[in-house]
Write a protein that holds these residues in place. Structure first.
Motif, PDB file in Angstrom:
ATOM      1  N   GLU A 216       0.806  -1.451  -0.064  1.00 57.57           N
ATOM      2  CA  GLU A 216      -0.046   0.254   0.403  1.00 57.57           C
ATOM      3  C   GLU A 216       0.597   1.360   0.066  1.00 57.57           C
ATOM      4  O   GLU A 216       1.903   0.984   0.088  1.00 57.57           O
ATOM      5  CB  GLU A 216      -1.291  -0.106   1.343  1.00 57.57           C
ATOM      6  CG  GLU A 216      -2.328   1.454   1.058  1.00 57.57           C
ATOM      7  CD  GLU A 216      -2.361   1.063   2.389  1.00 57.57           C
ATOM      8  OE1 GLU A 216      -3.859   1.594   2.103  1.00 57.57           O
ATOM      9  OE2 GLU A 216      -2.651   0.263   3.559  1.00 57.57           O
ATOM     10  N   TYR A 217       0.892   2.145  -1.155  1.00 54.56           N
ATOM     11  CA  TYR A 217       0.877   3.573  -0.782  1.00 54.56           C
ATOM     12  C   TYR A 217       0.040   4.700   0.319  1.00 54.56           C
ATOM     13  O   TYR A 217      -0.625   4.864  -0.521  1.00 54.56           O
ATOM     14  CB  TYR A 217       2.051   3.587  -1.905  1.00 54.56           C
ATOM     15  CG  TYR A 217       2.302   5.406  -2.590  1.00 54.56           C
ATOM     16  CD1 TYR A 217       3.758   4.094  -2.101  1.00 54.56           C
ATOM     17  CD2 TYR A 217       2.443   6.411  -2.571  1.00 54.56           C
ATOM     18  CE1 TYR A 217       5.336   5.644  -2.611  1.00 54.56           C
ATOM     19  CE2 TYR A 217       3.555   7.226  -2.868  1.00 54.56           C
ATOM     20  CZ  TYR A 217       4.794   6.528  -3.376  1.00 54.56           C
ATOM     21  OH  TYR A 217       5.626   7.674  -2.398  1.00 54.56           O
ATOM     22  N   GLU A 218       0.921   5.075   1.226  1.00 57.26           N
ATOM     23  CA  GLU A 218       0.134   6.578   1.206  1.00 57.26           C
ATOM     24  C   GLU A 218       0.165   8.014   0.489  1.00 57.26           C
ATOM     25  O   GLU A 218       1.912   8.463  -0.015  1.00 57.26           O
ATOM     26  CB  GLU A 218       0.258   6.696   2.280  1.00 57.26           C
ATOM     27  CG  GLU A 218       0.473   5.983   3.801  1.00 57.26           C
ATOM     28  CD  GLU A 218      -1.445   6.240   3.897  1.00 57.26           C
ATOM     29  OE1 GLU A 218      -1.878   6.808   3.804  1.00 57.26           O
ATOM     30  OE2 GLU A 218      -2.467   4.543   4.069  1.00 57.26           O
ATOM     31  N   ILE A 219      -0.625   8.896   0.221  1.00 54.54           N
ATOM     32  CA  ILE A 219      -0.942   9.786  -0.854  1.00 54.54           C
ATOM     33  C   ILE A 219      -1.437  10.779   0.460  1.00 54.54           C
ATOM     34  O   ILE A 219      -1.981  10.649   0.824  1.00 54.54           O
ATOM     35  CB  ILE A 219      -1.713   9.801  -1.592  1.00 54.54           C
ATOM     36  CG1 ILE A 219      -2.920   9.326  -1.584  1.00 54.54           C
ATOM     37  CG2 ILE A 219      -0.574   8.515  -2.787  1.00 54.54           C
ATOM     38  CD1 ILE A 219      -3.941   8.832  -2.470  1.00 54.54           C
ATOM     39  N   SER A 220      -0.867  12.429   0.895  1.00 55.90           N
ATOM     40  CA  SER A 220      -1.368  13.591   1.063  1.00 55.90           C
ATOM     41  C   SER A 220      -1.997  14.041   0.381  1.00 55.90           C
ATOM     42  O   SER A 220      -2.597  15.061   1.316  1.00 55.90           O
ATOM     43  CB  SER A 220       0.218  13.912   2.088  1.00 55.90           C
ATOM     44  OG  SER A 220       0.966  13.939   1.298  1.00 55.90           O
ATOM     45  N   GLY A 221      -2.200  13.863  -0.222  1.00 53.58           N
ATOM     46  CA  GLY A 221      -2.801  15.844  -1.000  1.00 53.58           C
ATOM     47  C   GLY A 221      -2.634  15.349  -2.812  1.00 53.58           C
ATOM     48  O   GLY A 221      -1.802  14.736  -3.304  1.00 53.58           O
ATOM     49  N   TYR A 222      -3.484  16.547  -2.809  1.00 51.75           N
ATOM     50  CA  TYR A 222      -3.800  16.748  -5.084  1.00 51.75           C
ATOM     51  C   TYR A 222      -2.773  17.345  -5.158  1.00 51.75           C
ATOM     52  O   TYR A 222      -2.600  18.784  -4.318  1.00 51.75           O
ATOM     53  CB  TYR A 222      -5.028  16.667  -5.001  1.00 51.75           C
ATOM     54  CG  TYR A 222      -5.082  16.437  -6.635  1.00 51.75           C
ATOM     55  CD1 TYR A 222      -5.949  15.790  -7.039  1.00 51.75           C
ATOM     56  CD2 TYR A 222      -5.115  18.401  -7.253  1.00 51.75           C
ATOM     57  CE1 TYR A 222      -6.006  15.563  -8.442  1.00 51.75           C
ATOM     58  CE2 TYR A 222      -5.560  18.221  -8.184  1.00 51.75           C
ATOM     59  CZ  TYR A 222      -6.071  17.436  -9.088  1.00 51.75           C
ATOM     60  OH  TYR A 222      -6.430  17.230 -10.719  1.00 51.75           O
ATOM     61  N   GLY A 232       9.638   8.486 -10.583  1.00 50.98           N
ATOM     62  CA  GLY A 232       8.132   9.270 -10.330  1.00 50.98           C
ATOM     63  C   GLY A 232       7.110  10.141 -10.592  1.00 50.98           C
ATOM     64  O   GLY A 232       7.636  10.165 -11.888  1.00 50.98           O
ATOM     65  N   PHE A 233       6.445  10.040  -9.875  1.00 49.53           N
ATOM     66  CA  PHE A 233       4.658   9.999 -11.082  1.00 49.53           C
ATOM     67  C   PHE A 233       3.673  10.789 -10.132  1.00 49.53           C
ATOM     68  O   PHE A 233       3.195  11.084  -8.950  1.00 49.53           O
ATOM     69  CB  PHE A 233       4.131   8.547 -11.038  1.00 49.53           C
ATOM     70  CG  PHE A 233       4.691   7.830 -12.110  1.00 49.53           C
ATOM     71  CD1 PHE A 233       5.405   7.552 -12.912  1.00 49.53           C
ATOM     72  CD2 PHE A 233       5.914   6.828 -11.017  1.00 49.53           C
ATOM     73  CE1 PHE A 233       5.585   6.397 -14.271  1.00 49.53           C
ATOM     74  CE2 PHE A 233       6.293   5.834 -11.568  1.00 49.53           C
ATOM     75  CZ  PHE A 233       6.477   5.799 -12.966  1.00 49.53           C
ATOM     76  N   THR A 234       3.162  11.602 -11.111  1.00 47.92           N
ATOM     77  CA  THR A 234       2.052  12.783 -10.001  1.00 47.92           C
ATOM     78  C   THR A 234       1.099  12.416 -11.265  1.00 47.92           C
ATOM     79  O   THR A 234       0.967  12.335 -12.309  1.00 47.92           O
ATOM     80  CB  THR A 234       2.833  14.738 -10.612  1.00 47.92           C
ATOM     81  OG1 THR A 234       4.173  14.318  -9.929  1.00 47.92           O
ATOM     82  CG2 THR A 234       1.525  14.974 -10.194  1.00 47.92           C
ATOM     83  N   LEU A 235       0.059  11.992 -10.349  1.00 54.18           N
ATOM     84  CA  LEU A 235      -1.805  11.333 -11.322  1.00 54.18           C
ATOM     85  C   LEU A 235      -2.635  13.154 -10.881  1.00 54.18           C
ATOM     86  O   LEU A 235      -2.578  13.190 -10.478  1.00 54.18           O
ATOM     87  CB  LEU A 235      -1.889  10.811 -10.779  1.00 54.18           C
ATOM     88  CG  LEU A 235      -1.281   9.863 -11.168  1.00 54.18           C
ATOM     89  CD1 LEU A 235      -2.420   7.909 -10.361  1.00 54.18           C
ATOM     90  CD2 LEU A 235      -0.374   8.865 -12.339  1.00 54.18           C
ATOM     91  N   LYS A 236      -2.371  13.834 -12.148  1.00 57.08           N
ATOM     92  CA  LYS A 236      -3.656  15.056 -12.010  1.00 57.08           C
ATOM     93  C   LYS A 236      -5.071  14.864 -12.928  1.00 57.08           C
ATOM     94  O   LYS A 236      -4.935  13.562 -13.965  1.00 57.08           O
ATOM     95  CB  LYS A 236      -3.193  15.839 -12.848  1.00 57.08           C
ATOM     96  CG  LYS A 236      -1.672  16.928 -12.539  1.00 57.08           C
ATOM     97  CD  LYS A 236      -0.754  18.156 -13.227  1.00 57.08           C
ATOM     98  CE  LYS A 236       0.747  18.638 -12.586  1.00 57.08           C
ATOM     99  NZ  LYS A 236       0.959  19.470 -13.491  1.00 57.08           N
ATOM    100  N   MET A 302     -14.622   8.142  -2.533  1.00 57.24           N
ATOM    101  CA  MET A 302     -14.183   8.997  -1.347  1.00 57.24           C
ATOM    102  C   MET A 302     -13.066   9.433  -0.855  1.00 57.24           C
ATOM    103  O   MET A 302     -12.436  10.697  -0.082  1.00 57.24           O
ATOM    104  CB  MET A 302     -14.775   8.581  -0.272  1.00 57.24           C
ATOM    105  CG  MET A 302     -16.121   8.059   0.172  1.00 57.24           C
ATOM    106  SD  MET A 302     -17.491   9.286   0.178  1.00 57.24           S
ATOM    107  CE  MET A 302     -17.850   9.402   1.639  1.00 57.24           C
ATOM    108  N   LYS A 303     -12.418   8.834  -0.835  1.00 59.77           N
ATOM    109  CA  LYS A 303     -10.794   9.713  -0.600  1.00 59.77           C
ATOM    110  C   LYS A 303      -9.960  10.177  -1.575  1.00 59.77           C
ATOM    111  O   LYS A 303      -9.119  10.949  -1.307  1.00 59.77           O
ATOM    112  CB  LYS A 303      -9.545   7.966  -0.897  1.00 59.77           C
ATOM    113  CG  LYS A 303      -9.767   7.120   0.207  1.00 59.77           C
ATOM    114  CD  LYS A 303      -8.988   5.844   0.375  1.00 59.77           C
ATOM    115  CE  LYS A 303      -9.085   4.418   1.221  1.00 59.77           C
ATOM    116  NZ  LYS A 303      -7.841   3.852   0.802  1.00 59.77           N
ATOM    117  N   THR A 304     -10.569  10.918  -2.701  1.00 62.51           N
ATOM    118  CA  THR A 304     -10.391  11.983  -3.710  1.00 62.51           C
ATOM    119  C   THR A 304     -11.279  12.634  -3.882  1.00 62.51           C
ATOM    120  O   THR A 304     -11.240  14.210  -3.522  1.00 62.51           O
ATOM    121  CB  THR A 304     -10.569  10.988  -5.528  1.00 62.51           C
ATOM    122  OG1 THR A 304      -9.675  10.032  -5.224  1.00 62.51           O
ATOM    123  CG2 THR A 304     -10.065  11.935  -5.940  1.00 62.51           C
TER     124      THR A 304
END
Length: 400
Positions: A216-222, A232-236, A302-304
């Motif tokens: 699992e990978y934790e994400i903290s913001g958009y 490194g990847f940035t998903l917009k 919901m997480k998004t």
């Protein structure tokens, strides 16, 4: 036999007879359709199958490989289920294969999914492909795609879905999904539940299969940033759950090839999957459509959506899920965003008009009126629920 694709597809979609996997396998053998084609990858799971396959296809394409994919359901047209390098099978080719196998379809009263799987395998057999990625329909062990003999089997995750078809408990669903694991094979999963993983490992041990678990990978913001190996990847404009799907695809592809980092990063960052947090602009307003068709998918969405709580936004929702309809609506309501429940054209649609409403929840019977009403009041309109609903919404927004 058919003269045009419209009649042929209508015929396919009318076929509902259910047979066993063994019966279907016998049919393919009699037709000399190869079920052990070069570099086949089999993908099952409750959610994320299509997105994972799309990322995997995009990465392989970016690294110079030709890839066939079989996915379902379709959002635009029936042909979308069978693609090569993201290009659907042509009307001419689809019609050719339907007519070629028409007699056996009639004789054995094959179902739509059997017909699609048969045509997919026959079409891929006739093509020069480097990889063939096949998505399960429902389940695993008894799914008609389980006739194939892949080099890698994949389970995205396992949750409570299709309980009326597979079984009433999580263990029934686990047992069905893990039926795609083959002896001596490589098996990869992004499931995170310890209980589920233990059962999958037990099955792999019994089958002498090697299991790889994507952590699992934790994400903290958009926007959503994540790292895989040295990339490194940035998903917009993508949902948070796509981080898991992208990392699963990267794990699979790194078992197959040495990737070009620059091409791979670009492929992941620029890949979208129709109907999965897809953005459609209309008259200065943003519609984001997402086929969250079961509780695990709603939880993932919901997480998004929590990152949009301060936006001038609302949610439009309709579903076919009778047993979970009110529960999913209640879950969406927790966000605090205005929720508009609606309906659409399908004999199986759930009537949400009886669900209790309040000042933040309303019901509008016609989804087109609901969308127009939402557009008048909000800058961002999230549309979610059944994939069949999403398909109709997408067509309406694209056409208007």
């Amino acid at each position: 036999m058919f003269d045009n694709i419209k009649d042929a597809v209508a015929y396919i979609e009318s076929k509902r007879n259910k047979r066993t996997v063994d019966q279907f396998r016998d049919t393919l053998r009699s037709l000399e359709i190869n079920m052990k084609q070069h570099n086949m990858i089999h993908v099952a799971g409750t959610n994320g199958k299509g997105s994972t396959i799309n990322y995997l296809r995009a990465i392989l394409n970016a690294n110079g490989y030709r890839v066939g994919t079989f996915t379902s359901p379709y959002l635009k047209k029936h042909n979308d289920r069978i693609c090569i390098d993201n290009e659907p099978i042509s009307d001419e080719d689809l019609l050719k294969y339907i007519n070629k196998y028409y007699d056996v379809i009639e004789k054995e009263d094959m179902s739509m999914f059997e017909i699609d799987t048969m045509i997919c395998l026959a079409y891929f057999q006739d093509q020069e492909l480097d990889y063939r990625i096949i998505e399960c329909g429902i389940g695993g062990e008894h799914d008609k795609t389980n006739v194939i003999d892949p080099i890698i089997s994949v389970i995205t995750n396992i949750g409570l879905d299709h309980m009326d078809t597979i079984g009433p408990s999580l263990y029934d669903i686990i047992n069905e999904k893990m039926g795609i694991i083959k002896p001596g094979q490589l098996f990869i999963t992004s499931e995170i539940s310890g209980t589920v993983l233990a059962r999958l490992q037990e099955q792999c041990d019994a089958m002498d299969a090697r299991m790889i678990v994507v952590p699992e990978y934790e994400i903290s913001g958009y926007p959503f940033y994540f790292v895989y190996r040295d990339m490194g990847f940035t998903l917009k404009n993508q949902a948070a759950y796509q981080v898991t799907n992208a990392r699963l695809a990267l794990t699979i592809v790194n078992q197959l090839i040495h990737v070009n980092p620059e091409a791979t990063v670009s492929a992941v960052e620029n890949t979208i999957w129709a109907g999965r947090f897809e953005t459609i602009e209309r008259d200065g307003h943003t519609f984001i459509i997402d086929g969250a068709h079961n509780m695990p998918a709603i939880d993932a969405l919901m997480k998004t959506l929590k990152f949009y709580k301060d936006k001038k936004a609302c949610i439009v929702y309709a579903t076919l899920r009778q047993e979970q309809a009110a529960l999913m609506a209640s879950k969406l309501e927790e966000l605090g965003l205005p929720l508009i429940m609606t309906s659409f054209e399908d004999e199986r649609v759930v009537d949400l008009s009886h669900v209790e409403t309040n000042e933040n929840v309303s019901y509008i019977d016609d989804f087109k009126v609901a969308l127009e009403s939402a557009q008048e009041k909000y800058e961002i309109v999230f549309v979610t629920g059944s994939l069949h609903f999403i398909s109709q919404v997408r067509a309406f927004l694209k056409e208007n």
